[in-house]
Design a protein around this motif. Sequence first.
Motif, PDB file in Angstrom:
ATOM      1  N   PHE A  55       0.993  -1.029   0.021  1.00 20.15           N
ATOM      2  CA  PHE A  55      -0.090  -0.092   0.068  1.00 20.15           C
ATOM      3  C   PHE A  55       0.700   1.148  -0.072  1.00 20.15           C
ATOM      4  O   PHE A  55       0.678   2.265  -0.591  1.00 20.15           O
ATOM      5  CB  PHE A  55      -0.827   0.230   1.345  1.00 20.15           C
ATOM      6  CG  PHE A  55      -2.198   1.130   1.157  1.00 20.15           C
ATOM      7  CD1 PHE A  55      -3.101   0.895   0.500  1.00 20.15           C
ATOM      8  CD2 PHE A  55      -1.884   2.155   1.766  1.00 20.15           C
ATOM      9  CE1 PHE A  55      -4.158   1.891   0.334  1.00 20.15           C
ATOM     10  CE2 PHE A  55      -2.797   3.174   1.617  1.00 20.15           C
ATOM     11  CZ  PHE A  55      -4.065   2.787   0.895  1.00 20.15           C
ATOM     12  N   ALA A  56       1.979   1.369   0.832  1.00 18.21           N
ATOM     13  CA  ALA A  56       2.687   2.510   0.812  1.00 18.21           C
ATOM     14  C   ALA A  56       3.411   2.906  -0.239  1.00 18.21           C
ATOM     15  O   ALA A  56       3.637   4.009  -0.798  1.00 18.21           O
ATOM     16  CB  ALA A  56       3.829   2.342   1.946  1.00 18.21           C
ATOM     17  N   LEU A  57       4.088   1.711  -1.206  1.00 16.41           N
ATOM     18  CA  LEU A  57       4.915   2.063  -2.282  1.00 16.41           C
ATOM     19  C   LEU A  57       3.743   2.772  -3.260  1.00 16.41           C
ATOM     20  O   LEU A  57       4.422   3.868  -3.968  1.00 16.41           O
ATOM     21  CB  LEU A  57       5.482   0.908  -2.976  1.00 16.41           C
ATOM     22  CG  LEU A  57       6.261   1.103  -3.956  1.00 16.41           C
ATOM     23  CD1 LEU A  57       7.611   1.882  -3.741  1.00 16.41           C
ATOM     24  CD2 LEU A  57       6.948  -0.188  -4.556  1.00 16.41           C
ATOM     25  N   PRO A  58       2.565   2.321  -3.882  1.00 15.00           N
ATOM     26  CA  PRO A  58       1.763   3.182  -4.495  1.00 15.00           C
ATOM     27  C   PRO A  58       1.531   4.486  -4.148  1.00 15.00           C
ATOM     28  O   PRO A  58       1.459   5.724  -5.023  1.00 15.00           O
ATOM     29  CB  PRO A  58       0.458   2.186  -4.889  1.00 15.00           C
ATOM     30  CG  PRO A  58       0.943   0.829  -4.363  1.00 15.00           C
ATOM     31  CD  PRO A  58       1.967   0.944  -3.408  1.00 15.00           C
ATOM     32  N   VAL A  59       1.320   4.862  -2.849  1.00 17.52           N
ATOM     33  CA  VAL A  59       1.145   5.934  -2.404  1.00 17.52           C
ATOM     34  C   VAL A  59       2.239   6.815  -2.566  1.00 17.52           C
ATOM     35  O   VAL A  59       2.309   8.041  -2.880  1.00 17.52           O
ATOM     36  CB  VAL A  59       0.710   6.116  -0.841  1.00 17.52           C
ATOM     37  CG1 VAL A  59       0.689   7.275  -0.193  1.00 17.52           C
ATOM     38  CG2 VAL A  59      -0.744   5.208  -0.649  1.00 17.52           C
ATOM     39  N   PHE A  60       3.475   6.347  -2.364  1.00 18.36           N
ATOM     40  CA  PHE A  60       4.685   7.088  -2.512  1.00 18.36           C
ATOM     41  C   PHE A  60       4.963   7.648  -4.098  1.00 18.36           C
ATOM     42  O   PHE A  60       5.126   8.713  -4.310  1.00 18.36           O
ATOM     43  CB  PHE A  60       6.073   6.127  -2.312  1.00 18.36           C
ATOM     44  CG  PHE A  60       7.080   6.753  -2.854  1.00 18.36           C
ATOM     45  CD1 PHE A  60       7.881   7.742  -1.945  1.00 18.36           C
ATOM     46  CD2 PHE A  60       8.014   6.137  -3.623  1.00 18.36           C
ATOM     47  CE1 PHE A  60       8.949   8.241  -2.121  1.00 18.36           C
ATOM     48  CE2 PHE A  60       9.324   6.837  -3.954  1.00 18.36           C
ATOM     49  CZ  PHE A  60       9.813   7.682  -3.481  1.00 18.36           C
ATOM     50  N   PRO A  77      11.216  -2.658  -6.835  1.00 18.85           N
ATOM     51  CA  PRO A  77      11.276  -1.214  -6.737  1.00 18.85           C
ATOM     52  C   PRO A  77      12.399  -0.646  -6.512  1.00 18.85           C
ATOM     53  O   PRO A  77      12.916   0.605  -7.084  1.00 18.85           O
ATOM     54  CB  PRO A  77      10.149  -0.853  -5.545  1.00 18.85           C
ATOM     55  CG  PRO A  77       9.646  -2.012  -5.404  1.00 18.85           C
ATOM     56  CD  PRO A  77      10.243  -3.227  -5.667  1.00 18.85           C
ATOM     57  N   ILE A  78      13.414  -1.342  -5.907  1.00 19.82           N
ATOM     58  CA  ILE A  78      15.029  -0.758  -5.744  1.00 19.82           C
ATOM     59  C   ILE A  78      15.589  -0.863  -7.088  1.00 19.82           C
ATOM     60  O   ILE A  78      16.283   0.138  -7.524  1.00 19.82           O
ATOM     61  CB  ILE A  78      15.502  -1.398  -4.658  1.00 19.82           C
ATOM     62  CG1 ILE A  78      15.005  -0.995  -3.242  1.00 19.82           C
ATOM     63  CG2 ILE A  78      17.080  -1.041  -4.603  1.00 19.82           C
ATOM     64  CD1 ILE A  78      15.499  -1.887  -1.999  1.00 19.82           C
TER      65      ILE A  78
END
Length: 159
Positions: free
Chosen positions: A16-21, A85-86
């Motif tokens: 959830f946090a990655l798409p929000v980022f 993602p990295i």
Amino acid sequence: MEIDMTGRPRLLTMEFALPVFFVVLTTIYLAQTFAIRGQSQDFWQGPRAMPVVAAVMMYTLLLVVLARQTRQDTSPDQPGDILRPILVMAATGAYIFLFQPLGYGLSTLLFVSALFVIFEFRTAQPLAFVLYALVVTATFYILYAVIFGVRLPALFGVI
């Protein structure tokens, strides 16, 4: 607050946090496009059109990802969940660094190929892999250099 299978609040999971980022990054990107000034007053002929369209597409895709994340059950994070993602961020950084010295064609072809490898797109079919990478590179060249008239850096002033 909804809790996932690991006992963490769902809003604190990487899924959830990655798409929000990325929504935050897209918003910054979109805000910066309004600083672009072009010679043409027509939006679709100016240099601002493609970045705005890209931002709208990114928002749409991120909303789909977020909607799916809120509807599905989450499983515990795997240790490698953060690796993709990295790797994408590293490939993007390398692309930015190599864009000027290698020129648009070679740097973009390498960047697209890296993304294909990271997301395992057609890696088992080398001919299709190369063909798709060339098509993506050529498509964006046509959009930027031919349609929008953006001068792109060239390798040795040629490619």
